[in-house]
Design a protein around this motif. Structure first.
Motif, short mmCIF file in Angstrom:
data_model
loop_
_atom_site.label_atom_id
_atom_site.label_comp_id
_atom_site.label_asym_id
_atom_site.label_seq_id
_atom_site.Cartn_x
_atom_site.Cartn_y
_atom_site.Cartn_z
N UNK A 227 0.83 -1.20 0.00
CA UNK A 227 0.00 0.00 0.00
C UNK A 227 0.86 1.25 0.00
N UNK A 228 1.97 1.21 0.73
CA UNK A 228 2.83 2.39 0.84
C UNK A 228 3.31 2.90 -0.52
N UNK A 229 3.37 2.02 -1.52
CA UNK A 229 3.84 2.43 -2.83
C UNK A 229 2.84 3.29 -3.59
N UNK A 272 -3.17 3.77 6.08
CA UNK A 272 -2.81 3.44 4.71
C UNK A 272 -3.91 2.66 4.01
N UNK A 273 -4.50 1.71 4.72
CA UNK A 273 -5.64 0.97 4.17
C UNK A 273 -6.79 1.92 3.85
N UNK A 274 -7.08 2.83 4.79
CA UNK A 274 -8.19 3.77 4.56
C UNK A 274 -7.96 4.58 3.28
N UNK A 275 -6.75 5.06 3.09
CA UNK A 275 -6.47 5.94 1.95
C UNK A 275 -6.58 5.18 0.64
N UNK A 276 -5.92 4.03 0.53
CA UNK A 276 -5.92 3.33 -0.75
C UNK A 276 -7.29 2.75 -1.07
#
Length: 305
Positions: A227-229, A272-276
């Motif tokens: 996800x960070x990518x 990060x999960x929320x954003x992607x």
């Protein structure tokens, strides 16, 4: 060091929050760790539990996190999220070391990662100080590790490790091996009875082309994208739109999105999960596919279905 944009503040959209129910993170870099982290395992446990996650797998490049998982689950019995860990076959564990793998499997490890920071492929590709990849100050120079011998064949130690993974019915992860190492590794793993196989961030360091991804998927290997990518912050390499292409190449049933978050300068893993997830919803990815890629596929690998 390169400079990075500040992490985004996530929206707490009800549709996104609903899709977090049952999420699974197979690639969480919470601490304590010798690298600077934004949160520790206890923080991550509480945040993932509050969001409705089904499970989190703690990954550290240097140690087996299974004892911490057992203690946290005992100390916070009201939490419903399951906690797991595994080991990475870096120099700290003796490289491709069947003794370390046997200990980890016996201790309940759920993933054995091939070398990351000690992988010859990692060292070769990140030899520049300007790479931005985190380093541990004062650490000895890594001893390059590969699964192949001088003739390009899998080493005996690698084959022994694969047998232990098959015996434990756990996940074999490619770590930071190069794509040229992954094909013989997974082919041999499958022949020896390993049924759970993933490639970590195939487009970063590993060198997978679309054709490589298709070939690995045909062997029964799933693609785990970080996800960070895809989100703003230290780890970003691509845009959310690029994720759509990667999903199309492998198919949702063969794709996992896991955080690879915890490093300072980036979002916390659950955010990060929320954003992607929010970004993918805006790109018209179906809720069913999001549940598959952010939870169900990983849950099946952990035997949680």
């Amino acid at each position: 060091m390169p400079t990075y944009p500040d992490p985004r503040t996530p929206d707490h959209d009800p549709a996104v929050e609903a899709l977090l129910q049952g999420a699974v993170d197979l690639h969480c870099h919470s601490g304590p760790a010798v690298m600077p982290r934004t949160l520790d395992h206890h923080d991550q446990m509480l945040e993932a539990d509050a969001a409705g996650f089904r499970a989190v797998v703690f990954k550290d490049h240097y140690y087996l996190g299974s004892p911490a998982c057992l203690m946290l689950e005992k100390l916070v019995p009201e939490a419903k999220v399951r906690l797991f860990s595994g080991i990475v076959l870096n120099n700290a564990h003796g490289g491709i070391n069947p003794h370390a793998v046997h200990h980890a499997v016996t201790f309940g490890a759920k993933i054995i990662w091939m070398p990351t920071l000690s992988a010859k492929n990692h060292i070769d590709k990140l030899s520049s100080e300007a790479s931005g990849f985190p380093k541990v100050e004062g650490a000895p120079d890594p001893i390059p590790v590969t699964v192949l011998d001088a003739d390009g064949r899998l080493t005996d130690a690698t084959k022994e490790v694969l047998d232990l993974i098959a015996m434990g019915d756990i996940i074999l992860a490619g770590g930071h091996l190069g794509v040229h190492e992954l094909f013989p590794l997974f082919e041999e793993a499958k022949a020896r009875g390993v049924t759970k196989m993933i490639v970590n961030h195939p487009t970063y360091l590993i060198g997978c082309s679309d054709e490589d991804i298709r070939g690995l998927v045909a062997m029964g290997v799933k693609m785990e994208h970080s996800i960070t990518q895809f989100i703003q912050g230290r780890g970003q390499k691509l845009e959310a739109e690029d994720a759509l292409h990667l999903v199309k190449v492998a198919g949702p049933e063969n794709t996992l999105f896991c955080s690879d978050l915890g490093l300072k300068g980036a979002n916390r893993p659950v955010d990060g999960y929320r954003i992607l997830i929010g970004d993918l919803l805006k790109l018209q990815v179906s809720q069913a596919d999001i549940r598959t890629m952010f939870g169900d596929n990983a849950a099946a690998l952990l035997n949680l279905q």
